[in-house]
Design a protein around this motif. Sequence first.
Motif, short mmCIF file in Angstrom:
data_model
loop_
_atom_site.label_atom_id
_atom_site.label_comp_id
_atom_site.label_asym_id
_atom_site.label_seq_id
_atom_site.Cartn_x
_atom_site.Cartn_y
_atom_site.Cartn_z
N GLU A 14 -12.11 -3.76 -5.65
CA GLU A 14 -12.00 -3.64 -7.10
C GLU A 14 -12.60 -2.34 -7.65
O GLU A 14 -12.27 -1.92 -8.75
N ASP A 15 -13.44 -1.67 -6.85
CA ASP A 15 -14.07 -0.44 -7.30
C ASP A 15 -13.51 0.83 -6.68
O ASP A 15 -13.85 1.93 -7.10
N HIS A 16 -12.68 0.72 -5.66
CA HIS A 16 -12.24 1.89 -4.90
C HIS A 16 -10.84 1.64 -4.33
O HIS A 16 -10.57 0.57 -3.82
N GLU A 17 -9.98 2.66 -4.41
CA GLU A 17 -8.68 2.59 -3.75
C GLU A 17 -8.52 3.80 -2.84
O GLU A 17 -8.85 4.91 -3.23
N ALA A 18 -8.05 3.56 -1.63
CA ALA A 18 -7.75 4.65 -0.71
C ALA A 18 -6.49 5.37 -1.19
O ALA A 18 -5.74 4.83 -2.01
N ASP A 19 -6.28 6.57 -0.69
CA ASP A 19 -5.11 7.35 -1.12
C ASP A 19 -3.80 6.62 -0.90
O ASP A 19 -2.88 6.73 -1.69
N SER A 20 -3.68 5.88 0.20
CA SER A 20 -2.39 5.30 0.57
C SER A 20 -2.28 3.80 0.32
O SER A 20 -1.21 3.24 0.56
N ILE A 21 -3.35 3.13 -0.13
CA ILE A 21 -3.27 1.69 -0.37
C ILE A 21 -3.97 1.32 -1.66
O ILE A 21 -4.83 2.05 -2.14
N GLY A 22 -3.61 0.19 -2.21
CA GLY A 22 -4.24 -0.32 -3.42
C GLY A 22 -4.21 -1.84 -3.39
O GLY A 22 -3.60 -2.44 -2.51
#
Length: 65
Positions: A14-22
Amino acid sequence: MSNGNNGRVGETDEDHEADSIGLGRIPIPSVDEINRDAEFSASEISREEFDTAWAGARYPSESAR
């Protein structure tokens, strides 16, 4: 968490998303439903296996870089 074909592991919460996933916006299908598509090979893992993979994604070792 996603383990990509390039060997890199990415994590999203909920606090962080990687470049390629959400985070998903719809429910996740069952393992059987996922495996009906030849592109995927899903399997259930234990809590311990998940925790180990999660720790590796969040805190990669220096040797993995």
